[in-house]
Enzyme design. Structure first.
Site, short mmCIF file in Angstrom:
data_model
loop_
_atom_site.label_atom_id
_atom_site.label_comp_id
_atom_site.label_asym_id
_atom_site.label_seq_id
_atom_site.Cartn_x
_atom_site.Cartn_y
_atom_site.Cartn_z
N ALA A 130 -123.92 -32.84 -34.88
CA ALA A 130 -122.93 -33.91 -34.67
C ALA A 130 -122.85 -34.80 -35.90
O ALA A 130 -123.71 -34.76 -36.78
CB ALA A 130 -123.31 -34.74 -33.46
N ASN A 131 -121.81 -35.59 -35.94
CA ASN A 131 -121.68 -36.65 -36.94
C ASN A 131 -122.07 -37.97 -36.28
O ASN A 131 -121.94 -38.12 -35.07
CB ASN A 131 -120.23 -36.76 -37.41
CG ASN A 131 -119.93 -35.83 -38.56
OD1 ASN A 131 -120.51 -34.77 -38.67
ND2 ASN A 131 -119.01 -36.25 -39.40
#
Ligand code: CTP
Ligand code: CA
Length: 230
Positions: free
Chosen positions: A33-34
């Site tokens: 994920a970011n």
């Protein structure tokens, strides 16, 4: 009070906003994920709705509540986000505020990857995700008249933003400096320092709350919609 044209300058316009991170599964229990709280994108969706726009918010996994007066579509991966944006078209304006994961795992595992006790580590092979902002910007048919991207940069903020504007083919880049600050910078923070980079030049705004950045951006979008007859 009177809710006329002056208060609702975006009446009759459909605006798509992407917000939050995307999660790209590695296996059923793990993902890439970011870092993104979705605060800025969600605040912008709410601000645009207050100016009369019909807003479709396509959001990755966030803890922010769905903004009132906005149709929120929840997605997980970049590919889901791209599809939801596609399904939401046509729109007068699109704002890509999501922190989309650039890569996903090529062939996610169907079962949880287990340690075998030998200390051996798995190798993840990655493939590039669709670029939602670039595809929107380069549509031949049904391109939103105003396409806006965000750029989180840790250095040479304006230089990188200018290059990104050209590379993506969008109309504006809202660049923010995410690198600095003893508090770890802008991620998850309530404040934001942004530069609006357009074909006409650069406008640097003072450090503001994300709510205030959203209100100003929405107002600037409304002004452009009016000026350009969008
Ligand atoms: N974006 C997108 N789809 C992607 C990657 C990015 O829509 N697959 C959008 C983001 O929502 C943002 C803009 O593109 O509006 C810029 O994202 P950024 O990550 O800064 O740009 P990249 O081109 O991915 O470059 P890099 O991460 O290498 O800086
Ligand atoms: Ca990226």
């Amino acid at each position: 009070f009177y809710e006329g044209e002056a208060n609702r300058p975006l009446d009759g316009r459909h605006v798509i906003v992407t917000s939050g991170p995307t999660h790209e599964p590695i296996d059923p229990v793990r993902y890439i994920a970011n870092r993104s709280s979705g605060k800025q994108g969600h605040a912008l969706a709410a601000a645009l709705a207050r100016l009369g726009a019909r807003v479709t918010l396509v959001s990755g996994p966030v803890t922010e509540p769905d903004p009132t007066g906005v149709q929120t579509i929840h997605v997980e991966t970049a590919r889901d986000m791209a599809q939801a944006v596609e399904d939401a078209l046509p729109a007068s304006v699109a704002v890509c505020a999501a922190a989309v994961a650039d890569w996903r795992v090529d062939g996610e595992a169907g079962q949880k990857i287990k340690k075998d006790g030998s200390g051996a580590v798995p190798t993840l092979s990655l493939v590039e995700n669709p670029d939602i902002l670039a595809s929107l910007s380069r549509r031949n048919q049904g391109r939103p008249a105003l396409v806006i991207g965000f750029a989180a940069e840790t250095e040479k903020v304006v230089d990188h933003a200018r290059a990104k504007l050209a590379r993506k083919g969008c109309d504006w880049i809202v660049a923010n400096d995410v690198g600095s600050g003893p508090d770890g910078g802008v991620m998850g923070s309530t404040d934001n320092t942004v530069h609006i980079v357009t074909g006409e030049g650069i406008e640097s705004w003072p450090k503001l709350s994300k709510i205030e950045v959203a209100a100003r951006l929405a107002a600037r979008i409304a002004l452009t919609v009016k000026e350009r007859n969008i």
